[in-house]
Design an enzyme around this catalytic site. Structure first.
Site, mmCIF file in Angstrom:
data_model
loop_
_atom_site.group_PDB
_atom_site.id
_atom_site.type_symbol
_atom_site.label_atom_id
_atom_site.label_comp_id
_atom_site.label_asym_id
_atom_site.label_seq_id
_atom_site.Cartn_x
_atom_site.Cartn_y
_atom_site.Cartn_z
ATOM 1 N N GLN A 75 -5.138 -1.642 9.261
ATOM 2 C CA GLN A 75 -5.060 -2.990 8.697
ATOM 3 C C GLN A 75 -5.727 -3.996 9.641
ATOM 4 O OE1 GLN A 75 -3.828 -3.638 5.630
ATOM 5 N NE2 GLN A 75 -4.157 -5.826 5.798
ATOM 6 N N LYS A 115 0.831 -1.205 0.000
ATOM 7 C CA LYS A 115 0.000 0.000 0.000
ATOM 8 C C LYS A 115 0.866 1.256 0.000
ATOM 9 C CE LYS A 115 -3.802 -2.588 1.994
ATOM 10 N NZ LYS A 115 -4.523 -3.056 3.184
ATOM 11 N N ASP A 138 -11.344 2.782 3.537
ATOM 12 C CA ASP A 138 -11.867 1.418 3.345
ATOM 13 C C ASP A 138 -13.374 1.399 3.081
ATOM 14 O OD1 ASP A 138 -10.040 -0.729 3.454
ATOM 15 O OD2 ASP A 138 -9.711 -0.388 5.591
HETATM 16 N N1 GUN Z 1 -7.203 -6.825 5.700
HETATM 17 C C1 GUN Z 1 -7.419 -7.550 4.589
HETATM 18 N N2 GUN Z 1 -8.049 -6.807 3.652
HETATM 19 C C2 GUN Z 1 -8.237 -5.579 4.192
HETATM 20 C C3 GUN Z 1 -8.840 -4.379 3.720
HETATM 21 O O1 GUN Z 1 -9.339 -4.279 2.593
HETATM 22 N N3 GUN Z 1 -8.817 -3.337 4.577
HETATM 23 C C4 GUN Z 1 -8.283 -3.424 5.820
HETATM 24 N N4 GUN Z 1 -8.329 -2.335 6.601
HETATM 25 N N5 GUN Z 1 -7.721 -4.517 6.293
HETATM 26 C C5 GUN Z 1 -7.699 -5.593 5.474
#
Ligand code: GUN
Length: 281
Positions: free
Chosen positions: A96, A52, A119
């Site tokens: 996350q 990311k 998100d």
């Molecule tokens: N963990 C796995 N996929 C995601 C996601 O799309 N967003 C977040 N915040 N955590 C994740």
């Protein structure tokens, strides 16, 4: 069989996001900014967070990485979120998941300002999506819709079966298909006769988190199969929820793992962040 690769779709989206980031910088004198919060040392999460941050650099976004120790308290985590909410350089916040067991992800989502929710998982943004006026929507489901559009797989009037009911994938996925005029069935680990239900579908989204679980018996010959699972095998190789080798020649189209849905999740996160930056200024 058509192989639904995510890379070219992600490239298209990233090119557009990069243009928008550039024009944001020219107009407002700063880059759109994403804060990424990682708690603890889960190796998979560390890899995802790394991807990311790298994508931000590639596309001209600012990233603010916050790596917190495993034993941080809920109060300390909440305080960080509140500070990020107030930080004028931060347009998007992503915490996350999964978090260590002693911490509540819901409590975090209750605190992230909906205007900075990269998100699309806060209660306000979930509500906006379900009432047909989305602000930003969760990245993986949004990416899957982009993937299907790119490969000209129409959604209107299609029977879609979503297998998995998580807040991050299954539920928002069902909502987006509904928004696109598909008829949606949501299945999960307690669904009766899952195989028969899945076999009725024109499009199946597999997101139950069990490695190589879905064999060819689950799918119609004309089915489009989207695999959201990602698992690391003992030998270090990756596989999905769908037993790719068994299924690939028995369906119309299928996503590979890796290289299917994965690249799209990150592209959509970048898109969400720029969208939030543009809405905020
Ligand atoms: N963990 C796995 N996929 C995601 C996601 O799309 N967003 C977040 N915040 N955590 C994740």
């Amino acid at each position: 069989m058509i192989l639904l690769e995510g890379k070219p779709v992600a490239q298209n989206i990233k090119a557009r996001v990069s243009e928008r980031a550039k024009s944001f910088l020219n107009t407002f004198g700063r880059k759109p900014g994403l804060a990424v919060v990682l708690v603890g040392g889960d190796p998979a999460s560390q890899v995802y967070v790394g991807h990311k941050v790298k994508a931000c650099e590639e596309l001209g976004l600012a990233s603010f990485r916050h790596a917190l120790p495993e034993d941080i308290s809920q109060a300390e985590l909440n305080l960080l979120i509140e500070n990020l909410n107030k930080d004028s350089l931060v347009d998007g916040i992503l915490v996350q998941s999964p978090l260590p067991k002693h911490l509540s992800f819901s409590e975090v989502l209750d605190r992230i300002a909906p205007q900075k929710d990269a998100d699309g998982l806060t209660p306000e943004n979930v509500g906006l999506a379900w009432s047909g006026r989305p602000r930003v929507v969760p990245c993986t489901p949004a990416g899957i819709i982009e993937l299907l559009k790119y490969y000209q797989i129409s959604l209107e009037r299609k029977n879609v079966v979503v297998i998995g009911r998580s807040d991050i994938v299954g539920k928002p996925m069902a909502q987006l298909f509904l928004q696109n005029n598909a008829t949606v069935t949501i299945c999960h680990s307690k669904t009766k006769a899952l195989e028969e239900v899945a076999k009725q579908a024109d499009i199946v989204v597999a997101a139950i988190g069990k490695r190589n679980y879905f064999t060819k018996e689950f799918f119609d010959r004309d089915a489009v199969v989207i695999d959201v699972g990602i698992h690391r095998l003992e030998q270090g190789m990756l596989c999905g929820d769908v037993f790719f080798k068994d299924v690939k020649e028995s369906v119309r189209a299928i996503t590979p793992v890796p290289g299917g849905v994965g690249p799209l999740t990150i592209a959509m996160l970048m898109q969400n962040t720029v969208t939030l930056a543009e809405l905020r200024v």
